[in-house]
Design a protein around this motif. Structure first.
Motif, PDB file in Angstrom:
ATOM      1  N   PHE A 257      41.607  47.335  37.007  1.00  0.00           N
ATOM      2  CA  PHE A 257      41.602  47.667  38.431  1.00  0.00           C
ATOM      3  C   PHE A 257      41.813  49.168  38.644  1.00  0.00           C
ATOM      4  CE2 PHE A 257      43.739  48.154  42.542  1.00  0.00           C
ATOM      5  CZ  PHE A 257      42.798  47.571  43.368  1.00  0.00           C
ATOM      6  N   VAL A 258      42.755  49.736  37.914  1.00  0.00           N
ATOM      7  CA  VAL A 258      43.028  51.181  38.022  1.00  0.00           C
ATOM      8  C   VAL A 258      41.821  51.988  37.551  1.00  0.00           C
ATOM      9  CG1 VAL A 258      44.457  53.069  37.104  1.00  0.00           C
ATOM     10  CG2 VAL A 258      45.535  50.948  37.884  1.00  0.00           C
ATOM     11  N   GLN A 259      41.170  51.532  36.474  1.00  0.00           N
ATOM     12  CA  GLN A 259      39.998  52.227  35.937  1.00  0.00           C
ATOM     13  C   GLN A 259      38.727  51.939  36.752  1.00  0.00           C
ATOM     14  OE1 GLN A 259      39.727  54.215  32.962  1.00  0.00           O
ATOM     15  NE2 GLN A 259      41.956  54.313  33.071  1.00  0.00           N
ATOM     16  N   LYS A 260      38.831  50.999  37.692  1.00  0.00           N
ATOM     17  CA  LYS A 260      37.712  50.612  38.561  1.00  0.00           C
ATOM     18  C   LYS A 260      36.498  50.108  37.777  1.00  0.00           C
ATOM     19  CE  LYS A 260      39.213  53.684  42.201  1.00  0.00           C
ATOM     20  NZ  LYS A 260      39.002  54.889  42.965  1.00  0.00           N
ATOM     21  N   VAL A 261      36.769  49.236  36.824  1.00  0.00           N
ATOM     22  CA  VAL A 261      35.701  48.597  36.050  1.00  0.00           C
ATOM     23  C   VAL A 261      35.509  47.194  36.634  1.00  0.00           C
ATOM     24  CG1 VAL A 261      34.871  47.979  33.756  1.00  0.00           C
ATOM     25  CG2 VAL A 261      36.441  49.911  34.019  1.00  0.00           C
ATOM     26  N   ASP A 262      34.583  47.100  37.584  1.00  0.00           N
ATOM     27  CA  ASP A 262      34.420  45.877  38.362  1.00  0.00           C
ATOM     28  C   ASP A 262      34.117  44.639  37.526  1.00  0.00           C
ATOM     29  OD1 ASP A 262      34.935  47.255  40.684  1.00  0.00           O
ATOM     30  OD2 ASP A 262      32.819  47.611  41.145  1.00  0.00           O
ATOM     31  N   SER A 263      33.285  44.773  36.511  1.00  0.00           N
ATOM     32  CA  SER A 263      32.925  43.600  35.704  1.00  0.00           C
ATOM     33  C   SER A 263      34.147  43.036  34.978  1.00  0.00           C
ATOM     34  CB  SER A 263      31.835  43.950  34.698  1.00  0.00           C
ATOM     35  OG  SER A 263      32.248  45.010  33.857  1.00  0.00           O
ATOM     36  N   MET A 264      35.009  43.911  34.509  1.00  0.00           N
ATOM     37  CA  MET A 264      36.222  43.439  33.823  1.00  0.00           C
ATOM     38  C   MET A 264      37.197  42.810  34.810  1.00  0.00           C
ATOM     39  SD  MET A 264      36.911  46.380  30.980  1.00  0.00           S
ATOM     40  CE  MET A 264      35.646  46.874  29.820  1.00  0.00           C
ATOM     41  N   VAL A 265      37.321  43.412  35.979  1.00  0.00           N
ATOM     42  CA  VAL A 265      38.182  42.833  37.019  1.00  0.00           C
ATOM     43  C   VAL A 265      37.657  41.451  37.392  1.00  0.00           C
ATOM     44  CG1 VAL A 265      38.935  43.065  39.420  1.00  0.00           C
ATOM     45  CG2 VAL A 265      38.975  45.061  37.915  1.00  0.00           C
ATOM     46  N   ARG A 266      36.342  41.332  37.581  1.00  0.00           N
ATOM     47  CA  ARG A 266      35.728  40.047  37.938  1.00  0.00           C
ATOM     48  C   ARG A 266      36.004  39.003  36.854  1.00  0.00           C
ATOM     49  NH1 ARG A 266      30.488  41.347  38.074  1.00  0.00           N
ATOM     50  NH2 ARG A 266      30.876  42.585  39.921  1.00  0.00           N
ATOM     51  N   LEU A 267      35.825  39.391  35.592  1.00  0.00           N
ATOM     52  CA  LEU A 267      36.071  38.456  34.493  1.00  0.00           C
ATOM     53  C   LEU A 267      37.531  38.015  34.470  1.00  0.00           C
ATOM     54  CD1 LEU A 267      34.974  37.056  31.892  1.00  0.00           C
ATOM     55  CD2 LEU A 267      35.861  39.029  30.653  1.00  0.00           C
ATOM     56  N   LEU A 268      38.445  38.933  34.676  1.00  0.00           N
ATOM     57  CA  LEU A 268      39.862  38.590  34.613  1.00  0.00           C
ATOM     58  C   LEU A 268      40.288  37.747  35.817  1.00  0.00           C
ATOM     59  CD1 LEU A 268      41.009  41.953  33.121  1.00  0.00           C
ATOM     60  CD2 LEU A 268      41.389  39.708  32.079  1.00  0.00           C
ATOM     61  N   ILE A 269      39.673  37.945  36.963  1.00  0.00           N
ATOM     62  CA  ILE A 269      39.963  37.075  38.106  1.00  0.00           C
ATOM     63  C   ILE A 269      39.470  35.658  37.826  1.00  0.00           C
ATOM     64  CG2 ILE A 269      39.349  36.618  40.521  1.00  0.00           C
ATOM     65  CD1 ILE A 269      39.539  39.680  40.960  1.00  0.00           C
ATOM     66  N   ILE A 270      38.285  35.550  37.247  1.00  0.00           N
ATOM     67  CA  ILE A 270      37.781  34.231  36.832  1.00  0.00           C
ATOM     68  C   ILE A 270      38.745  33.607  35.838  1.00  0.00           C
ATOM     69  CG2 ILE A 270      35.935  33.045  35.564  1.00  0.00           C
ATOM     70  CD1 ILE A 270      34.003  35.158  36.789  1.00  0.00           C
ATOM     71  N   TYR A 271      39.204  34.405  34.885  1.00  0.00           N
ATOM     72  CA  TYR A 271      40.165  33.906  33.896  1.00  0.00           C
ATOM     73  C   TYR A 271      41.403  33.334  34.584  1.00  0.00           C
ATOM     74  CZ  TYR A 271      44.178  33.859  30.927  1.00  0.00           C
ATOM     75  OH  TYR A 271      45.339  33.447  30.311  1.00  0.00           O
ATOM     76  N   TRP A 272      41.980  34.084  35.522  1.00  0.00           N
ATOM     77  CA  TRP A 272      43.205  33.622  36.182  1.00  0.00           C
ATOM     78  C   TRP A 272      42.974  32.338  36.959  1.00  0.00           C
ATOM     79  CZ3 TRP A 272      47.848  34.750  34.790  1.00  0.00           C
ATOM     80  CH2 TRP A 272      48.106  35.955  34.150  1.00  0.00           C
ATOM     81  N   ARG A 273      41.807  32.195  37.553  1.00  0.00           N
ATOM     82  CA  ARG A 273      41.507  30.941  38.259  1.00  0.00           C
ATOM     83  C   ARG A 273      41.506  29.761  37.284  1.00  0.00           C
ATOM     84  NH1 ARG A 273      36.362  32.957  41.834  1.00  0.00           N
ATOM     85  NH2 ARG A 273      37.534  34.169  43.363  1.00  0.00           N
ATOM     86  N   VAL A 274      40.852  29.950  36.167  1.00  0.00           N
ATOM     87  CA  VAL A 274      40.751  28.872  35.184  1.00  0.00           C
ATOM     88  C   VAL A 274      42.098  28.617  34.512  1.00  0.00           C
ATOM     89  CG1 VAL A 274      39.661  28.190  33.016  1.00  0.00           C
ATOM     90  CG2 VAL A 274      38.304  29.262  34.803  1.00  0.00           C
ATOM     91  N   ALA A 275      42.794  29.688  34.151  1.00  0.00           N
ATOM     92  CA  ALA A 275      44.065  29.555  33.431  1.00  0.00           C
ATOM     93  C   ALA A 275      45.180  28.988  34.289  1.00  0.00           C
ATOM     94  CB  ALA A 275      44.475  30.912  32.857  1.00  0.00           C
ATOM     95  N   SER A 276      44.970  28.924  35.596  1.00  0.00           N
ATOM     96  CA  SER A 276      45.998  28.330  36.448  1.00  0.00           C
ATOM     97  C   SER A 276      46.267  26.873  36.066  1.00  0.00           C
ATOM     98  CB  SER A 276      45.601  28.437  37.922  1.00  0.00           C
ATOM     99  OG  SER A 276      44.440  27.674  38.183  1.00  0.00           O
ATOM    100  N   LEU A 277      45.331  26.258  35.361  1.00  0.00           N
ATOM    101  CA  LEU A 277      45.548  24.888  34.888  1.00  0.00           C
ATOM    102  C   LEU A 277      46.722  24.823  33.910  1.00  0.00           C
ATOM    103  CD1 LEU A 277      44.593  21.981  35.072  1.00  0.00           C
ATOM    104  CD2 LEU A 277      42.923  22.464  33.282  1.00  0.00           C
ATOM    105  N   LEU A 278      46.949  25.879  33.149  1.00  0.00           N
ATOM    106  CA  LEU A 278      48.093  25.894  32.242  1.00  0.00           C
ATOM    107  C   LEU A 278      49.407  25.959  33.013  1.00  0.00           C
ATOM    108  CD1 LEU A 278      46.803  28.247  29.391  1.00  0.00           C
ATOM    109  CD2 LEU A 278      46.714  25.745  29.532  1.00  0.00           C
ATOM    110  N   ALA A 279      49.431  26.718  34.116  1.00  0.00           N
ATOM    111  CA  ALA A 279      50.629  26.765  34.964  1.00  0.00           C
ATOM    112  C   ALA A 279      50.874  25.399  35.608  1.00  0.00           C
ATOM    113  CB  ALA A 279      50.482  27.844  36.027  1.00  0.00           C
ATOM    114  N   ILE A 280      49.811  24.761  36.047  1.00  0.00           N
ATOM    115  CA  ILE A 280      49.934  23.412  36.618  1.00  0.00           C
ATOM    116  C   ILE A 280      50.518  22.466  35.579  1.00  0.00           C
ATOM    117  CG2 ILE A 280      48.569  21.430  37.415  1.00  0.00           C
ATOM    118  CD1 ILE A 280      46.668  23.539  38.738  1.00  0.00           C
TER     119      ILE A 280
END
Length: 197
Positions: free
Chosen positions: A33-56
């Motif tokens: 986010f600080v480096q403003k690399v949109d594709s990496m931010v997008r991938l990591l947001i997707i990751y957090w959505r999917v990984a929320s299953l582990l928190a559940i």
């Protein structure tokens, strides 16, 4: 002796999970986010959505709900898929110049992929804890509930396990509904492009 070895493996797995599935991706998300690399931010947001299953899963385990063994196993399967599925994100990351952030993200993607695949394979025998009546009370299954109970002591000491389990079940229902919507409707429209994510 065998019980102690299993307990040691389970605690090691949870410690690795905190490092690989929480701390490192959080650092990478902030860095991207600080480096403003949109594709990496997008991938990591997707990751957090999917990984929320582990928190559940942690909340399901706090209430000793056997479905947690299934949700945890599926979480380990879905994370590598989510990290490598998107053609446009993969191409954009590949096109990024060689710099520490790209190396860190690529290394983490491979590390978490290996961790999740090995963890999913190792978890197969424990899926019986979800399906055999009464097995959740056996030491073989109970060992997986100990780290989530420690998490409860630190972060939800005054909450009842039943309430936290209710939160876990509610989260699981929302997760399954969103995943079903995504697979049945959105995936057909957008294919392997993450641009609409």
């Amino acid at each position: 002796m065998q019980d102690e070895f299993l307990r040691s493996l389970v605690w090691t797995d949870y410690r690795l999970a905190v490092l690989i599935t929480v701390i490192i991706p959080l650092i990478l998300l902030i860095w991207a986010f600080v480096q403003k690399v949109d594709s990496m931010v997008r991938l990591l947001i997707i990751y957090w959505r999917v990984a929320s299953l582990l928190a559940i899963t942690v909340y399901l385990f706090i209430a000793s709900l056997p479905i947690g063994f299934v949700s945890g196993w599926f979480g380990r399967i879905l994370i590598p898929i989510a990290l490598w599925f998107w053609v446009d994100v993969n191409e954009d990351i590949e096109d990024q110049p060689q710099r520490p952030l790209k190396l860190a993200l690529t290394s983490w993607r491979w590390a978490i992929t290996a961790y999740c695949i090995l963890g999913a394979l190792a978890s197969i025998p424990f899926l019986s804890c979800a399906f055999l009546p009464g097995s959740i009370k056996t030491p073989f299954c109970q060992v997986w509930l100990q780290p989530p109970l420690l998490f409860k002591q630190y972060f939800h000491n005054d909450s009842r396990p039943g309430f936290l389990g209710f939160l876990g079940v509610t989260g699981l229902i929302a997760y399954v509904l969103y995943l079903s919507y995504f697979v049945l409707i959105r995936l057909g429209k957008q294919g392997r492009s993450a641009m609409e994510q």
